[in-house]
Design a protein around this motif. Structure first.
Motif, short mmCIF file in Angstrom:
data_model
loop_
_atom_site.label_atom_id
_atom_site.label_comp_id
_atom_site.label_asym_id
_atom_site.label_seq_id
_atom_site.Cartn_x
_atom_site.Cartn_y
_atom_site.Cartn_z
N UNK A 39 0.60 -1.06 0.14
CA UNK A 39 0.08 -0.33 -0.07
C UNK A 39 0.93 1.31 0.07
N UNK A 40 0.78 2.21 -0.52
CA UNK A 40 1.25 3.59 -0.65
C UNK A 40 0.97 4.27 0.59
N UNK A 41 2.32 4.90 1.19
CA UNK A 41 1.75 4.66 2.69
C UNK A 41 2.30 6.69 2.62
N UNK A 42 2.26 7.41 1.66
CA UNK A 42 3.03 8.64 1.98
C UNK A 42 2.17 9.90 2.66
N UNK A 99 -14.73 -0.26 4.47
CA UNK A 99 -13.49 -0.39 4.30
C UNK A 99 -12.87 -0.21 2.87
N UNK A 100 -11.52 0.92 2.71
CA UNK A 100 -11.71 1.19 0.98
C UNK A 100 -10.28 1.10 0.57
N UNK A 101 -10.10 2.00 -0.57
CA UNK A 101 -9.02 1.37 -0.98
C UNK A 101 -8.51 2.55 -1.67
N UNK A 102 -8.90 3.46 -0.71
CA UNK A 102 -8.54 5.19 -1.59
C UNK A 102 -7.74 5.55 -0.26
N UNK A 103 -6.68 6.52 -1.07
CA UNK A 103 -6.20 7.25 -0.49
C UNK A 103 -6.82 8.46 -0.59
N UNK A 104 -7.00 9.20 0.81
CA UNK A 104 -7.66 10.33 0.13
C UNK A 104 -7.10 11.83 0.67
N UNK A 105 -6.52 13.16 -0.22
CA UNK A 105 -5.42 13.96 -0.42
C UNK A 105 -6.13 15.16 0.82
N UNK A 106 -5.57 15.23 1.69
CA UNK A 106 -6.76 16.45 2.24
C UNK A 106 -7.13 17.31 1.71
N UNK A 166 -3.64 1.19 -3.12
CA UNK A 166 -4.31 1.88 -2.91
C UNK A 166 -4.55 2.29 -4.42
N UNK A 167 -5.15 3.51 -3.91
CA UNK A 167 -5.95 4.28 -5.49
C UNK A 167 -6.07 5.52 -5.03
N UNK A 168 -5.05 6.80 -5.26
CA UNK A 168 -4.55 7.84 -5.12
C UNK A 168 -5.74 8.84 -5.09
N UNK A 169 -6.34 9.72 -4.78
CA UNK A 169 -7.86 10.63 -4.97
C UNK A 169 -7.71 11.70 -4.78
N UNK A 170 -7.85 12.81 -5.55
CA UNK A 170 -6.98 14.83 -4.89
C UNK A 170 -8.87 15.26 -5.19
N UNK A 171 -8.42 16.32 -4.72
CA UNK A 171 -9.37 17.78 -5.02
C UNK A 171 -10.48 16.93 -5.32
N UNK A 172 -11.80 17.68 -6.56
CA UNK A 172 -12.76 17.06 -5.80
C UNK A 172 -13.48 15.63 -6.20
#
Length: 241
Positions: A1-4, A234-241, A206-212
């Protein structure tokens, strides 16, 4: 999983759980009842019930309420029978979502879950459509700054499967579900206390999600989590703040 953004996601999730503390009582009570009905009312012989009681203490559920609901589940008092149901689906950007429910009315629950998905940009899938993207495991997350070498040595000695280091400095100990409690106890005995610990469905990728897209995904998750019959999402989205 991406960890950033692992730590930010964990903190965000904990914050939202704290906001919904009142509903947490209902969820814990249902978990206690199902655990007791399936494995008996003796916590010493029922690991799932022990974990449920630990969750109850974390949200300050009164001990007499815990006992009363164990008695209901084991037939000593009259009570509602809940069944466990798992739904799988897709969120924004194709993100995978698993929804665990406990309900006394399967027809009502599936209608509510399907409506939440369709109204907010997701799609309810069939059984097995996304579960293969997750691993059932014990997960203990430690804050950035936790001594990595000491944690790794203690975790592997206690029977953990792996220790994952994330880009933000947080550490994640993964265990077989059956060994979760023993590993957690062993680590805490050595002064290594996790910020979050649970038996979970952990996303393998994971899937990276940002913005809208990130905002829409968070809205979808919030709506699903607010449904009365939903126990966990449970989900695999990495949601940007």
């Amino acid at each position: 999983m991406a960890g950033h953004s692992k730590w930010a996601n964990i903190q965000h999730r904990k914050g939202r759980q704290d906001e919904k503390r009142g509903k947490a009582w209902t969820r814990v009570i249902r978990e206690i009842m199902v655990a007791a009905r399936q494995g008996g009312g003796d916590p010493s012989a029922n690991p799932r019930l022990r974990l449920a009681i630990e969750k109850a203490k974390a949200v300050n559920l009164p001990a007499d309420t815990v006992k009363r609901n164990i008695d209901k589940a084991t037939g000593n008092l009259e009570g509602v029978n809940y069944e466990e149901i798992r739904y799988e689906g897709y969120g924004i950007g194709g993100a995978a979502i698993i929804v665990d429910c406990m309900t006394d009315n399967r027809v009502r629950t599936v209608a509510e879950v399907r409506h939440a998905f369709s109204k907010h940009g997701g799609n309810l899938g069939t059984e097995g459509s996304v579960a293969f993207q997750f691993k059932h495991c014990g997960q203990l997350v430690f804050a950035p700054g936790t001594p990595e070498d000491a944690l790794m040595e203690a975790a592997l000695e206690a029977g953990a499967d792996d220790v994952v280091t994330h880009d933000d400095g947080s550490l994640e100990v993964l265990t077989p579900p059956a060994d979760f409690e023993a590993v957690k106890t062993a680590l805490e005995a050595k002064g290594l206390k996790p910020e979050m610990a649970e038996v979970t469905m952990r996303a393998e990728n994971s899937i990276q999600l940002a913005g809208e897209d990130a905002q829409r995904m968070q809205k979808l998750l919030d709506v699903i989590e607010d449904l009365d019959d939903v126990q966990a999402v449970f989900h695999n989205a990495e949601i940007a703040e």
